[in-house]
Design a protein around this motif. Structure first.
Motif, PDB file in Angstrom:
ATOM      1  N   PHE A 276       0.858  -1.185   0.000  1.00 54.79           N
ATOM      2  CA  PHE A 276       0.000   0.000   0.000  1.00 54.79           C
ATOM      3  C   PHE A 276       0.891   1.231   0.000  1.00 54.79           C
ATOM      4  N   ALA A 277       0.473   2.258  -0.716  1.00 48.19           N
ATOM      5  CA  ALA A 277       1.231   3.516  -0.705  1.00 48.19           C
ATOM      6  C   ALA A 277       0.716   4.409   0.408  1.00 48.19           C
ATOM      7  N   SER A 278       1.650   4.932   1.182  1.00 42.83           N
ATOM      8  CA  SER A 278       1.309   5.936   2.194  1.00 42.83           C
ATOM      9  C   SER A 278       2.595   6.686   2.519  1.00 42.83           C
ATOM     10  N   LYS A 279       2.492   7.620   3.448  1.00 44.56           N
ATOM     11  CA  LYS A 279       3.703   8.347   3.835  1.00 44.56           C
ATOM     12  C   LYS A 279       4.662   7.392   4.540  1.00 44.56           C
ATOM     13  N   VAL A 280       5.938   7.496   4.178  1.00 45.62           N
ATOM     14  CA  VAL A 280       6.961   6.601   4.719  1.00 45.62           C
ATOM     15  C   VAL A 280       8.136   7.457   5.197  1.00 45.62           C
ATOM     16  N   ARG A 281       8.618   7.165   6.401  1.00 47.62           N
ATOM     17  CA  ARG A 281       9.832   7.852   6.870  1.00 47.62           C
ATOM     18  C   ARG A 281      11.043   7.035   6.436  1.00 47.62           C
ATOM     19  N   LEU A 282      11.987   7.701   5.775  1.00 45.85           N
ATOM     20  CA  LEU A 282      13.162   7.003   5.236  1.00 45.85           C
ATOM     21  C   LEU A 282      14.349   7.168   6.164  1.00 45.85           C
ATOM     22  N   GLY A 283      15.115   6.087   6.310  1.00 47.19           N
ATOM     23  CA  GLY A 283      16.260   6.149   7.213  1.00 47.19           C
ATOM     24  C   GLY A 283      17.454   5.386   6.677  1.00 47.19           C
ATOM     25  N   LYS A 284      18.363   5.030   7.580  1.00 47.35           N
ATOM     26  CA  LYS A 284      19.636   4.421   7.167  1.00 47.35           C
ATOM     27  C   LYS A 284      19.457   3.031   6.572  1.00 47.35           C
ATOM     28  N   ASN A 285      18.325   2.392   6.855  1.00 45.27           N
ATOM     29  CA  ASN A 285      18.070   1.056   6.293  1.00 45.27           C
ATOM     30  C   ASN A 285      16.914   1.049   5.294  1.00 45.27           C
ATOM     31  N   GLY A 286      16.524   2.214   4.822  1.00 43.22           N
ATOM     32  CA  GLY A 286      15.364   2.275   3.927  1.00 43.22           C
ATOM     33  C   GLY A 286      14.148   2.740   4.705  1.00 43.22           C
ATOM     34  N   VAL A 287      13.065   1.927   4.656  1.00 43.41           N
ATOM     35  CA  VAL A 287      11.844   2.324   5.385  1.00 43.41           C
ATOM     36  C   VAL A 287      12.133   2.295   6.887  1.00 43.41           C
ATOM     37  N   GLU A 288      11.958   3.423   7.537  1.00 43.62           N
ATOM     38  CA  GLU A 288      12.163   3.467   8.983  1.00 43.62           C
ATOM     39  C   GLU A 288      10.818   3.359   9.699  1.00 43.62           C
ATOM     40  N   GLU A 289       9.807   3.966   9.088  1.00 39.26           N
ATOM     41  CA  GLU A 289       8.476   3.942   9.688  1.00 39.26           C
ATOM     42  C   GLU A 289       7.439   4.171   8.596  1.00 39.26           C
ATOM     43  N   ILE A 290       6.368   3.383   8.663  1.00 37.37           N
ATOM     44  CA  ILE A 290       5.255   3.624   7.733  1.00 37.37           C
ATOM     45  C   ILE A 290       4.198   4.396   8.507  1.00 37.37           C
ATOM     46  N   LEU A 291       3.878   5.570   8.007  1.00 37.85           N
ATOM     47  CA  LEU A 291       2.932   6.415   8.745  1.00 37.85           C
ATOM     48  C   LEU A 291       1.501   6.017   8.379  1.00 37.85           C
ATOM     49  N   GLY A 292       0.615   6.207   9.296  1.00 31.85           N
ATOM     50  CA  GLY A 292      -0.795   5.846   9.074  1.00 31.85           C
ATOM     51  C   GLY A 292      -1.471   6.808   8.103  1.00 31.85           C
ATOM     52  N   LEU A 293      -2.751   6.550   7.832  1.00 24.81           N
ATOM     53  CA  LEU A 293      -3.451   7.357   6.844  1.00 24.81           C
ATOM     54  C   LEU A 293      -3.917   8.698   7.401  1.00 24.81           C
ATOM     55  N   GLY A 294      -4.056   8.782   8.739  1.00 26.80           N
ATOM     56  CA  GLY A 294      -4.606  10.019   9.314  1.00 26.80           C
ATOM     57  C   GLY A 294      -6.109  10.068   9.078  1.00 26.80           C
ATOM     58  N   PRO A 295      -6.752  11.150   9.537  1.00 28.35           N
ATOM     59  CA  PRO A 295      -8.209  11.247   9.388  1.00 28.35           C
ATOM     60  C   PRO A 295      -8.621  11.430   7.926  1.00 28.35           C
ATOM     61  N   LEU A 296      -9.609  10.656   7.491  1.00 23.23           N
ATOM     62  CA  LEU A 296     -10.074  10.738   6.098  1.00 23.23           C
ATOM     63  C   LEU A 296     -11.471  11.365   6.045  1.00 23.23           C
ATOM     64  N   SER A 297     -11.753  12.073   4.972  1.00 21.26           N
ATOM     65  CA  SER A 297     -13.122  12.571   4.750  1.00 21.26           C
ATOM     66  C   SER A 297     -13.992  11.389   4.317  1.00 21.26           C
ATOM     67  N   ASP A 298     -15.312  11.577   4.335  1.00 21.74           N
ATOM     68  CA  ASP A 298     -16.212  10.489   3.894  1.00 21.74           C
ATOM     69  C   ASP A 298     -15.904  10.105   2.443  1.00 21.74           C
ATOM     70  N   PHE A 299     -15.641  11.113   1.608  1.00 21.86           N
ATOM     71  CA  PHE A 299     -15.321  10.866   0.201  1.00 21.86           C
ATOM     72  C   PHE A 299     -14.051  10.013   0.078  1.00 21.86           C
ATOM     73  N   GLU A 300     -13.061  10.305   0.900  1.00 20.81           N
ATOM     74  CA  GLU A 300     -11.806   9.538   0.860  1.00 20.81           C
ATOM     75  C   GLU A 300     -12.003   8.120   1.408  1.00 20.81           C
ATOM     76  N   LYS A 301     -12.837   8.006   2.459  1.00 18.39           N
ATOM     77  CA  LYS A 301     -13.123   6.667   3.011  1.00 18.39           C
ATOM     78  C   LYS A 301     -13.776   5.799   1.942  1.00 18.39           C
ATOM     79  N   GLU A 302     -14.687   6.399   1.211  1.00 19.09           N
ATOM     80  CA  GLU A 302     -15.370   5.682   0.131  1.00 19.09           C
ATOM     81  C   GLU A 302     -14.360   5.277  -0.956  1.00 19.09           C
ATOM     82  N   GLY A 303     -13.461   6.221  -1.304  1.00 23.47           N
ATOM     83  CA  GLY A 303     -12.431   5.962  -2.315  1.00 23.47           C
ATOM     84  C   GLY A 303     -11.512   4.828  -1.883  1.00 23.47           C
TER      85      GLY A 303
END
Ligand SMILES: NC(=O)C1=CN([C@@H]2O[C@H](COP(=O)(O)OP(=O)(O)OC[C@H]3O[C@@H](n4cnc5c(N)ncnc54)[C@H](O)[C@@H]3O)[C@@H](O)[C@H]2O)C=CC1
Ligand SMILES: O=C([O-])CC(=O)C(=O)O
Length: 345
Positions: free
Chosen positions: A297-324
């Motif tokens: 899944f694509a989302s915000k990712v924090r990059l570090g010395k080994n590549g992905v350091e942390e995958i950030l959550g989606l955060g609050p979505l609007s109803d339109f985005e939840k549907e999408g």
């Protein structure tokens, strides 16, 4: 998600003979040697991407690989008076040399769309190309960060993961589907509609990289603007169809190359910064993920010395985005499964 390349080029001077970077007016600091390989370097994306990577002061060695025409591209780019040493490699027998020692491998190898095609229509040709290149990566630079540009990204990333698993070299922190162009487009279109300075705009884009699987989260866009529901829907559609807009405008001569090279250079720069220990480097990318029930899944990712350091959550979505989000899942799931099945047959 700032325009870090432009910033680097503006604020840094660098020497082609040493690995020192001097910030104007500040103390000299050293940056590590980093080798970047571009596979598909003679193509529509590959050439401008090679140019942009040559301008990146974080790169010390630039390996340009393709099945044809790389000697010319490499000779041309190599005359630019920036830090990196450039070498061109052509044909499978030179792939090993191109890859060995690479810290980041960028893959824009494969055929592009023509009008009327979906990204999935590229699967039959590009799946095999990506599989072969990833087999070589697992042999010659198994620790490199892989930036997958070749379409359909929703399937080519799972293909790469299966190839690496089979070779025993899979590290989920090091495999990235490049979705930066979706973010670049969302920022541009939002800035135009919201009438805010484009350089200040941030918009996360999540999901995948094809049609409705591209889900821009305009409810989280900054700076905030009072756009109507209709305007948000139109911006969402335009972001989802951005690739098709370019394919149609090019009328049979390929898909996005220049904007993609820009986006690819931004993402590779973020990977290099992460490797070098720069804090708080965050970009959206299609990665192995548990943000949803889908394995990638694509989302915000924090990059570090080994590549992905942390995958950030989606955060609050609007109803339109939840549907999408619910609407995109079946298509994305099918594309992921198609890639996994192909790699294992
Ligand atoms: N992730 C994204 O956002 C985007 C992805 N793309 C995708 O990027 C890919 C490349 O697009 P273009 O550069 O426009 O195509 P292009 O046809 O201009 O260039 C592709 C290059 O790949 C090379 N190539 C083919 N087989 C190869 C192999 N086995 N090893 C190394 N190189 C090989 C070709 O010789 C050619 O130089 C396409 O699949 C396209 O759909 C395009 C735009 C955006
Ligand atoms: O649309 C295409 O085929 C190329 C691509 O992925 C994009 O421009 O986003």
């Amino acid at each position: 998600m700032r325009n870090s390349i432009v910033r680097s080029i503006k604020s840094l001077t660098y020497s082609s003979s040493s690995h020192l970077i001097r910030r104007r007016g500040f103390a000299t600091e050293s940056v590590p040697d980093r080798k970047v390989a571009v596979l598909g370097a003679a193509g529509g994306i590959g050439q401008p991407l090679s140019l942009l990577m040559k301008l990146n002061p974080l790169v010390s060695t630039l390996a340009l690989y393709d099945i044809a025409n790389t000697p010319g591209v490499a000779a041309d780019v190599s005359h630019i008076n920036t830090r990196s040493e450039v070498a061109g490699y052509v044909g499978e027998e030179q792939l090993r040399q191109a890859l060995e020692g690479s810290d980041v491998v960028i893959i824009p190898a494969g055929v592009p769309r023509k009008p009327g095609m979906t990204r999935d229509d590229l699967f039959n040709i590009n799946a095999g190309i990506v599989k072969g290149l990833c087999e070589a990566i697992s042999k010659y630079c198994p620790n490199a960060l892989v930036n997958m540009i070749s379409n359909p990204v929703n399937s080519t990333v799972p293909i790469a993961s299966e190839v690496f698993k089979r070779a025993g070299t899979y590290d989920e922190k090091k495999l990235f589907g490049v979705t930066t162009l979706d973010v670049v487009r969302a920022k541009t279109f939002y800035a135009g509609k919201a009438k805010v300075p484009v350089a200040e705009v941030n918009v996360p884009v999540v999901g995948g990289h094809a049609g409705i699987t591209i889900l821009p989260l305009f409810s989280q866009a900054t700076p905030k603007a009072n756009l109507s529901e209709e305007e948000i829907k139109a911006l969402t559609r335009r972001t989802q169809d951005g690739g098709t807009e370019v394919v149609e405008a090019k009328a049979g001569k390929g898909s996005a190359t220049l904007s993609m090279a820009y986006a690819g250079a931004i993402f590779a720069d973020a990977c290099l910064k992460g490797l070098n220990g720069v804090p708080d480097v965050v970009e959206c990318s299609f990665v192995q993920s548990s943000v949803t029930e889908l394995p990638f899944f694509a989302s915000k990712v924090r990059l570090g010395k080994n590549g992905v350091e942390e995958i950030l959550g989606l955060g609050p979505l609007s109803d339109f985005e939840k549907e999408g989000l619910e609407k995109l899942k079946p298509e994305l799931k099918a594309s992921i499964e198609k890639g996994i099945k192909f790699a294992n047959q």
